[in-house]
Scaffold this active site. Structure first.
Site, PDB file in Angstrom:
ATOM      1  N   GLU A  44       0.518  -0.869   0.510  1.00 14.31           N
ATOM      2  CA  GLU A  44      -0.017  -0.181   0.113  1.00 14.31           C
ATOM      3  C   GLU A  44       0.244   1.456  -0.250  1.00 14.31           C
ATOM      4  OE1 GLU A  44      -4.087   1.508   2.561  1.00 14.31           O
ATOM      5  OE2 GLU A  44      -2.398   0.381   3.489  1.00 14.31           O
ATOM      6  N   LYS A 118      -9.134   2.638  -3.353  1.00 16.68           N
ATOM      7  CA  LYS A 118      -9.928   1.609  -2.002  1.00 16.68           C
ATOM      8  C   LYS A 118     -11.369   2.495  -1.290  1.00 16.68           C
ATOM      9  CE  LYS A 118      -7.432   1.193   2.917  1.00 16.68           C
ATOM     10  NZ  LYS A 118      -6.083   1.026   3.586  1.00 16.68           N
ATOM     11  N   CYS A 155      -5.870  -3.247   1.356  1.00 13.84           N
ATOM     12  CA  CYS A 155      -5.864  -3.132   3.458  1.00 13.84           C
ATOM     13  C   CYS A 155      -7.276  -3.174   3.929  1.00 13.84           C
ATOM     14  CB  CYS A 155      -4.884  -2.311   3.773  1.00 13.84           C
ATOM     15  SG  CYS A 155      -4.130  -1.548   5.372  1.00 13.84           S
TER      16      CYS A 155
END
Length: 280
Positions: A44, A118, A155
């Protein structure tokens, strides 16, 4: 003929500046290519520190355009040089005030295929991401690459099963999950959630975590990155918990069809019964 893809991932320590961070990822990629890898993914916001340990406007300086910013342009050159598909997570600025936690997907010839943003943005101690990022708004794209169909889930997303499933419904064979997660918060879940997602959705998952303690906080990123197959088994060893590491593994994509025929989870889904899942 077996449909085997050699895949790689990098868990890295923060070097202190973007230029040296990019340079060492390029060297890892070249080494992966020498070892036969055809696809590689990075952690990330791989070209920056995990600045979300604090809330400070100075860190907007890490943001770049995607695909026209310098990091993605450089990763396109790297893909062309190595002949590998590259998954490159960065801090994206779309326009003033519009920032996203994003991963660019680049094909083996250097073509920019698109990006994933994300969806699920945490706001808890040490992970103040809502200060920086808007929630993703591009759905769950699966990219038709030189190695097959590749998706990305970033994540904190991994805690939400809906996106994993949508990636599977969209045809993913391999999903990269670039992360930055620390020992005290989620170590117990790290080797539980992604194997479970691989089983439930019957594809390969590449779970990538940072490693080490960085300058903007005391989060202890614990590495232990890995590949997991559609039966939930680690492919080779899990990476170590304290050192930078390049992981290269052979993934037998024929196993996807084998498992889907045996377990038939997609056949037995009941979308007609799931209406309550999307009610506010």
């Amino acid at each position: 003929m077996p449909n085997v893809v050699t895949a790689a991932l990098v868990q890295a320590t923060w070097t202190g500046d973007t230029e040296s961070m990019l340079a060492k990822h390029e060297e890892h990629a070249r080494e992966a290519a020498r070892r036969g890898a055809k696809v590689i993914g990075f952690q990330e916001v791989f070209n920056a520190p995990y600045f979300c340990q604090v809330q400070d406007a100075e860190h907007y300086r890490w943001a770049e355009e995607v695909p026209d910013g310098p990091t993605v342009r450089r990763m396109r050159d790297l893909a062309r040089e190595t002949g590998m598909v590259v998954v490159a997570p960065v801090f994206e600025v779309e326009q003033s005030g519009h920032y996203y936690n994003t991963a660019a997907v680049i094909d083996a010839d250097g073509a920019y295929l698109g990006k994933y943003r994300k969806h699920h943005i945490p706001q808890v101690k040490g992970f103040w991401e809502k200060f920086y990022f808007r929630p993703g708004n591009l759905g769950w794209p699966v990219f038709d690459t030189a190695v097959g169909k590749v998706g990305v889930y970033i994540c904190y997303d991994r805690h939400f099963p809906e996106g994993w499933r949508q990636l599977g419904l969209n045809g993913a064979q391999l999903v990269y999950n670039p992360s930055a997660t620390h020992r005290g918060l989620s170590a117990y879940l790290w080797q539980l959630e992604q194997p479970a997602a691989a089983v439930a959705n019957e594809y390969f998952v590449a779970a990538i975590n940072r490693v080490g303690v960085e300058e903007y906080g005391d989060n202890d990123f614990y590495g232990t990155s890995y590949f997991v197959d559609p039966r939930g088994r680690f492919v080779g060893d899990v990476a170590g918990h304290s050192e930078e590491e390049l992981v290269v593994r052979e993934l037998d994509f024929d196993l996807i069809d084998e498992v889907r025929q045996q377990w038939a989870f997609y056949r037995d889904r009941r979308p007609d019964a799931y209406e309550g899942l999307v009610r506010p």
